[in-house]
Design a protein around this motif. Sequence first.
Motif, PDB file in Angstrom:
ATOM      1  N   SER A   1      -6.957   3.600  10.448  1.00 20.52           N
ATOM      2  CA  SER A   1      -7.525   3.774   9.107  1.00 20.52           C
ATOM      3  C   SER A   1      -8.021   2.448   8.550  1.00 20.52           C
ATOM      4  O   SER A   1      -9.100   2.365   7.950  1.00 20.52           O
ATOM      5  CB  SER A   1      -6.485   4.374   8.160  1.00 20.52           C
ATOM      6  OG  SER A   1      -6.111   5.670   8.558  1.00 20.52           O
ATOM      7  N   THR A   2      -7.250   1.410   8.765  1.00 16.38           N
ATOM      8  CA  THR A   2      -7.618   0.082   8.277  1.00 16.38           C
ATOM      9  C   THR A   2      -8.858  -0.442   8.982  1.00 16.38           C
ATOM     10  O   THR A   2      -9.765  -0.997   8.340  1.00 16.38           O
ATOM     11  CB  THR A   2      -6.440  -0.889   8.492  1.00 16.38           C
ATOM     12  OG1 THR A   2      -5.313  -0.428   7.737  1.00 16.38           O
ATOM     13  CG2 THR A   2      -6.799  -2.294   8.059  1.00 16.38           C
TER      14      THR A   2
ATOM     15  N   SER B   1      -9.740  -6.111   0.517  1.00 12.98           N
ATOM     16  CA  SER B   1     -11.090  -6.485   0.938  1.00 12.98           C
ATOM     17  C   SER B   1     -11.738  -7.457  -0.045  1.00 12.98           C
ATOM     18  O   SER B   1     -12.451  -8.377   0.357  1.00 12.98           O
ATOM     19  CB  SER B   1     -11.970  -5.250   1.112  1.00 12.98           C
ATOM     20  OG  SER B   1     -12.088  -4.533  -0.093  1.00 12.98           O
TER      21      SER B   1
ATOM     22  N   TYR C   1     -16.267   0.670  15.759  1.00 13.69           N
ATOM     23  CA  TYR C   1     -15.659   0.077  14.569  1.00 13.69           C
ATOM     24  C   TYR C   1     -15.092  -1.317  14.826  1.00 13.69           C
ATOM     25  O   TYR C   1     -14.802  -2.041  13.871  1.00 13.69           O
ATOM     26  CB  TYR C   1     -14.545   0.985  14.048  1.00 13.69           C
ATOM     27  CG  TYR C   1     -14.997   2.387  13.772  1.00 13.69           C
ATOM     28  CD1 TYR C   1     -15.763   2.678  12.652  1.00 13.69           C
ATOM     29  CD2 TYR C   1     -14.676   3.430  14.638  1.00 13.69           C
ATOM     30  CE1 TYR C   1     -16.196   3.972  12.396  1.00 13.69           C
ATOM     31  CE2 TYR C   1     -15.103   4.726  14.394  1.00 13.69           C
ATOM     32  CZ  TYR C   1     -15.867   4.987  13.264  1.00 13.69           C
ATOM     33  OH  TYR C   1     -16.295   6.265  13.021  1.00 13.69           O
TER      34      TYR C   1
ATOM     35  N   LYS D   1       0.823  -1.203   0.000  1.00 16.28           N
ATOM     36  CA  LYS D   1       0.000   0.000   0.000  1.00 16.28           C
ATOM     37  C   LYS D   1       0.862   1.260   0.000  1.00 16.28           C
ATOM     38  O   LYS D   1       1.957   1.267   0.542  1.00 16.28           O
ATOM     39  CB  LYS D   1      -0.941   0.008   1.209  1.00 16.28           C
ATOM     40  CG  LYS D   1      -0.229   0.057   2.575  1.00 16.28           C
ATOM     41  CD  LYS D   1      -1.226  -0.196   3.694  1.00 16.28           C
ATOM     42  CE  LYS D   1      -0.563  -0.214   5.058  1.00 16.28           C
ATOM     43  NZ  LYS D   1      -0.276   1.120   5.600  1.00 16.28           N
TER      44      LYS D   1
ATOM     45  N   ARG E   1     -11.304   1.217  10.423  1.00 18.13           N
ATOM     46  CA  ARG E   1     -12.504   1.938   9.991  1.00 18.13           C
ATOM     47  C   ARG E   1     -12.963   1.474   8.613  1.00 18.13           C
ATOM     48  O   ARG E   1     -14.165   1.298   8.370  1.00 18.13           O
ATOM     49  CB  ARG E   1     -12.231   3.439   9.991  1.00 18.13           C
ATOM     50  CG  ARG E   1     -12.218   4.059  11.385  1.00 18.13           C
ATOM     51  CD  ARG E   1     -11.649   5.476  11.338  1.00 18.13           C
ATOM     52  NE  ARG E   1     -11.898   6.221  12.563  1.00 18.13           N
ATOM     53  CZ  ARG E   1     -11.207   6.073  13.683  1.00 18.13           C
ATOM     54  NH1 ARG E   1     -10.200   5.204  13.733  1.00 18.13           N
ATOM     55  NH2 ARG E   1     -11.503   6.784  14.764  1.00 18.13           N
ATOM     56  N   ASP E   2     -12.025   1.281   7.700  1.00 19.77           N
ATOM     57  CA  ASP E   2     -12.395   0.837   6.354  1.00 19.77           C
ATOM     58  C   ASP E   2     -12.961  -0.584   6.375  1.00 19.77           C
ATOM     59  O   ASP E   2     -13.919  -0.889   5.657  1.00 19.77           O
ATOM     60  CB  ASP E   2     -11.186   0.911   5.424  1.00 19.77           C
ATOM     61  CG  ASP E   2     -10.915   2.325   4.939  1.00 19.77           C
ATOM     62  OD1 ASP E   2     -11.722   3.224   5.246  1.00 19.77           O
ATOM     63  OD2 ASP E   2      -9.892   2.534   4.249  1.00 19.77           O
TER      64      ASP E   2
ATOM     65  N   THR F   1      -0.875   4.018   0.949  1.00 16.96           N
ATOM     66  CA  THR F   1      -1.874   4.748   1.716  1.00 16.96           C
ATOM     67  C   THR F   1      -1.761   4.293   3.168  1.00 16.96           C
ATOM     68  O   THR F   1      -1.113   3.294   3.461  1.00 16.96           O
ATOM     69  CB  THR F   1      -3.284   4.429   1.210  1.00 16.96           C
ATOM     70  OG1 THR F   1      -3.456   2.997   1.200  1.00 16.96           O
ATOM     71  CG2 THR F   1      -3.495   4.955  -0.200  1.00 16.96           C
ATOM     72  N   ASP F   2      -2.420   4.988   4.079  1.00 16.11           N
ATOM     73  CA  ASP F   2      -2.438   4.525   5.463  1.00 16.11           C
ATOM     74  C   ASP F   2      -3.268   3.256   5.596  1.00 16.11           C
ATOM     75  O   ASP F   2      -2.836   2.270   6.177  1.00 16.11           O
ATOM     76  CB  ASP F   2      -2.975   5.617   6.386  1.00 16.11           C
ATOM     77  CG  ASP F   2      -1.901   6.615   6.798  1.00 16.11           C
ATOM     78  OD1 ASP F   2      -0.804   6.575   6.197  1.00 16.11           O
ATOM     79  OD2 ASP F   2      -2.142   7.419   7.696  1.00 16.11           O
ATOM     80  N   SER F   3      -4.473   3.261   5.075  1.00 18.03           N
ATOM     81  CA  SER F   3      -5.356   2.104   5.168  1.00 18.03           C
ATOM     82  C   SER F   3      -4.887   0.979   4.259  1.00 18.03           C
ATOM     83  O   SER F   3      -4.510   1.205   3.111  1.00 18.03           O
ATOM     84  CB  SER F   3      -6.782   2.502   4.782  1.00 18.03           C
ATOM     85  OG  SER F   3      -7.588   1.359   4.616  1.00 18.03           O
TER      86      SER F   3
ATOM     87  N   CYS G   1      -2.177   4.010  10.697  1.00 21.76           N
ATOM     88  CA  CYS G   1      -2.488   2.964   9.720  1.00 21.76           C
ATOM     89  C   CYS G   1      -3.423   1.891  10.274  1.00 21.76           C
ATOM     90  O   CYS G   1      -4.300   1.397   9.562  1.00 21.76           O
ATOM     91  CB  CYS G   1      -1.202   2.327   9.207  1.00 21.76           C
ATOM     92  SG  CYS G   1      -0.220   3.453   8.182  1.00 21.76           S
TER      93      CYS G   1
ATOM     94  N   ALA H   1      -7.678   1.003   1.357  1.00 16.84           N
ATOM     95  CA  ALA H   1      -7.887   2.122   0.438  1.00 16.84           C
ATOM     96  C   ALA H   1      -7.074   1.992  -0.845  1.00 16.84           C
ATOM     97  O   ALA H   1      -7.552   2.349  -1.924  1.00 16.84           O
ATOM     98  CB  ALA H   1      -7.568   3.444   1.128  1.00 16.84           C
TER      99      ALA H   1
END
Length: 232
Positions: A177-178, A153, A215, A141, A180-181, A143-145, A174, A148
């Motif tokens: 963020s993960t 997923s 979450y 990645k 929450r996603d 990105t942080d998540s 990170c 994203a």
Amino acid sequence: MFDERKYVSFYYETAKDLPKVKPDPATTAMLVVDLQNEFVLKDYGEGKMFKEMGEWDRWEPYFDRLHDVVIPNNKKLIDYFRNNSMEVTYGRIACLKNNGEDRSPVQKTPGWNGMLIPVKSFGAQMVEPLTPEEDDIVVNKTTDSVLAGTNYSQLIANMGIKTVVVTGIVTDQCVASTVRDLADEGFKVIVVEDCCAAATMELHDAELKIMNNIYCQVTDLEGVIKLLEENK
């Protein structure tokens, strides 16, 4: 013993029945976030940089937690998952271009998130003894998540995964963020408190309190293994 009330936020202070995740081991995967050489080793990457900057005294407690608590506990949990034929997956910060032009803007910005870690570099690899096995899913990645910027997923959904046990660093960036996603995409999430770390325990505890019961469900190593055993 884990204190279930420690990470109860204002929103749930008066709730009588807190939400509980009941993970089916057959549809549960572990996700290890960013426990890479760049971020974990004391004499390489960020550890070396903090020493050269004269900031090691500030950061030493964080690195001590990584080596004394987080890495050993992740190894124990990975071993539990493997011994029970459960999926172990990894998300790591790694750019595909050597010059890092494929990174998201946040990772091109100078400061804490300004990092350049090419995918084949030593820094990008997961730290020993958490090295992935040949058949493990590892997503890269910028990105942080973990979700994203990858197809993570979709991959785990294809495998029938419904619950994700999240570990890694850092709790308030990170990892958060993960989590929450994952929740937004419909997965049940468990965060293992003593398998994660943030720069300070204050940040670590604050983020877990914010996320818990909304979450994810926060527990510790002993607690998540107990949950999995109870739901076999």
